[in-house]
Design a protein around this motif. Structure first.
Motif, PDB file in Angstrom:
ATOM      1  N   TYR A 115       0.710  -0.876  -0.339  1.00  0.00           N
ATOM      2  CA  TYR A 115      -0.413   0.032   0.210  1.00  0.00           C
ATOM      3  C   TYR A 115       0.641   1.677   0.055  1.00  0.00           C
ATOM      4  CZ  TYR A 115      -3.929  -2.593   0.440  1.00  0.00           C
ATOM      5  OH  TYR A 115      -4.901  -3.887   0.136  1.00  0.00           O
ATOM      6  N   ASP A 116       0.550   2.365  -0.826  1.00  0.00           N
ATOM      7  CA  ASP A 116       1.023   3.858  -1.139  1.00  0.00           C
ATOM      8  C   ASP A 116       0.678   4.687   0.230  1.00  0.00           C
ATOM      9  OD1 ASP A 116       0.206   2.811  -3.969  1.00  0.00           O
ATOM     10  OD2 ASP A 116       2.176   2.729  -4.162  1.00  0.00           O
ATOM     11  N   TYR A 117      -0.467   5.030   0.065  1.00  0.00           N
ATOM     12  CA  TYR A 117      -1.044   5.534   1.703  1.00  0.00           C
ATOM     13  C   TYR A 117      -1.419   4.917   3.214  1.00  0.00           C
ATOM     14  CZ  TYR A 117       0.374   8.027  -2.910  1.00  0.00           C
ATOM     15  OH  TYR A 117       0.685   9.335  -3.422  1.00  0.00           O
ATOM     16  N   TRP A 118      -1.606   5.975   3.471  1.00  0.00           N
ATOM     17  CA  TRP A 118      -1.966   5.445   4.903  1.00  0.00           C
ATOM     18  C   TRP A 118      -2.689   6.091   5.617  1.00  0.00           C
ATOM     19  CZ3 TRP A 118      -1.819  -0.073   6.977  1.00  0.00           C
ATOM     20  CH2 TRP A 118      -1.127  -1.016   6.042  1.00  0.00           C
ATOM     21  N   GLY A 119      -4.115   6.019   6.704  1.00  0.00           N
ATOM     22  CA  GLY A 119      -4.062   7.502   7.412  1.00  0.00           C
ATOM     23  C   GLY A 119      -3.410   6.894   8.862  1.00  0.00           C
ATOM     24  N   GLN A 120      -4.243   7.788   9.763  1.00  0.00           N
ATOM     25  CA  GLN A 120      -3.337   8.243  11.116  1.00  0.00           C
ATOM     26  C   GLN A 120      -3.702   6.645  11.625  1.00  0.00           C
ATOM     27  OE1 GLN A 120      -1.041  10.121  11.738  1.00  0.00           O
ATOM     28  NE2 GLN A 120      -0.335  10.302  10.216  1.00  0.00           N
ATOM     29  N   GLY A 121      -5.479   6.461  11.482  1.00  0.00           N
ATOM     30  CA  GLY A 121      -5.735   5.227  12.045  1.00  0.00           C
ATOM     31  C   GLY A 121      -7.048   6.160  13.002  1.00  0.00           C
ATOM     32  N   THR A 122      -7.729   4.902  13.909  1.00  0.00           N
ATOM     33  CA  THR A 122      -8.579   4.836  14.414  1.00  0.00           C
ATOM     34  C   THR A 122      -9.518   4.100  15.547  1.00  0.00           C
ATOM     35  OG1 THR A 122     -11.178   6.410  14.860  1.00  0.00           O
ATOM     36  CG2 THR A 122     -10.621   4.514  13.058  1.00  0.00           C
ATOM     37  N   GLN A 123      -9.554   4.706  17.056  1.00  0.00           N
ATOM     38  CA  GLN A 123      -9.463   3.405  17.867  1.00  0.00           C
ATOM     39  C   GLN A 123     -10.517   3.248  18.121  1.00  0.00           C
ATOM     40  OE1 GLN A 123      -6.872   2.223  20.284  1.00  0.00           O
ATOM     41  NE2 GLN A 123      -8.682   1.450  20.500  1.00  0.00           N
ATOM     42  N   VAL A 124     -10.860   1.812  18.356  1.00  0.00           N
ATOM     43  CA  VAL A 124     -11.922   1.191  18.401  1.00  0.00           C
ATOM     44  C   VAL A 124     -11.867   0.094  19.775  1.00  0.00           C
ATOM     45  CG1 VAL A 124     -13.871  -0.192  17.901  1.00  0.00           C
ATOM     46  CG2 VAL A 124     -12.798   1.296  15.216  1.00  0.00           C
ATOM     47  N   THR A 125     -12.724   0.209  20.879  1.00  0.00           N
ATOM     48  CA  THR A 125     -12.882  -0.476  21.782  1.00  0.00           C
ATOM     49  C   THR A 125     -14.086  -0.769  21.918  1.00  0.00           C
ATOM     50  OG1 THR A 125     -11.437   1.792  23.293  1.00  0.00           O
ATOM     51  CG2 THR A 125     -11.692   0.158  24.025  1.00  0.00           C
ATOM     52  N   VAL A 126     -13.840  -1.828  21.848  1.00  0.00           N
ATOM     53  CA  VAL A 126     -15.168  -2.887  22.413  1.00  0.00           C
ATOM     54  C   VAL A 126     -14.851  -3.578  23.768  1.00  0.00           C
ATOM     55  CG1 VAL A 126     -16.142  -5.230  21.617  1.00  0.00           C
ATOM     56  CG2 VAL A 126     -15.321  -3.631  20.209  1.00  0.00           C
ATOM     57  N   SER A 127     -16.304  -3.458  24.556  1.00  0.00           N
ATOM     58  CA  SER A 127     -16.633  -2.882  25.502  1.00  0.00           C
ATOM     59  C   SER A 127     -17.885  -2.880  26.269  1.00  0.00           C
ATOM     60  CB  SER A 127     -15.436  -2.380  26.669  1.00  0.00           C
ATOM     61  OG  SER A 127     -14.888  -2.119  27.976  1.00  0.00           O
ATOM     62  N   LEU A 128     -18.339  -3.730  27.823  1.00  0.00           N
ATOM     63  CA  LEU A 128     -19.775  -3.109  28.127  1.00  0.00           C
ATOM     64  C   LEU A 128     -19.355  -1.495  28.988  1.00  0.00           C
ATOM     65  CD1 LEU A 128     -20.241  -6.976  29.444  1.00  0.00           C
ATOM     66  CD2 LEU A 128     -21.416  -5.706  27.688  1.00  0.00           C
TER      67      LEU A 128
END
Length: 128
Positions: A115-128
């Motif tokens: 892959y040539d380009y990347w984003g900065q990322g986004t956090q996903v937290t799965v929790s009650l």
């Protein structure tokens, strides 16, 4: 200006559905295959889904197969990752990546090095 921006991260309860978005700027998405990757705490980044530039091919990592779905809408330069029945082990930073290719290319890969380009990322937290 960032060329790829992910959005939609947050706190999600187990079993819920959630959608991540990926916006490509400066370029037309029709010339790119898209991959979604994630990195959980203490683990290496892994490829979980990809879609070819043509949209005719998709691949999914085994742990998300049948739960996640990848889409891209070339008209508005957006790609999406629909996450269903999320689990605690889906907790991670999610990254969108773009690989430059021809619009009729049917290939996609979960190899991050392609892959040539990347984003900065986004956090996903799965929790009650």
């Amino acid at each position: 200006q960032e060329r790829i921006v992910e959005s939609g991260g947050g706190l999600v309860q187990p079993g819920e559905s959630w959608t991540l978005s990926c916006k490509l700027s400066e370029f037309s998405l029709r010339w790119f295959a898209i991959g979604w990757f994630r990195q959980a705490p203490g683990k290496e980044r892994e490829g979980i889904s990809c879609i070819s530039a043509s949209e005719r091919t998709t691949h999914y990592e085994q742990s998300v197969k049948d739960r996640f779905a990848i889409f891209k809408h070339d008209v508005d330069n957006m790609a999406y990752l629909l996450m269903r029945n999320v689990k605690a082990e889906d907790t991670a930073v999610y990254y969108c990546a773009a690989r430059s290719t021809l619009p009729n290319d049917d290939s996609c890969t979960l190899d991050a090095g392609s892959y040539d380009y990347w984003g900065q990322g986004t956090q996903v937290t799965v929790s009650l």
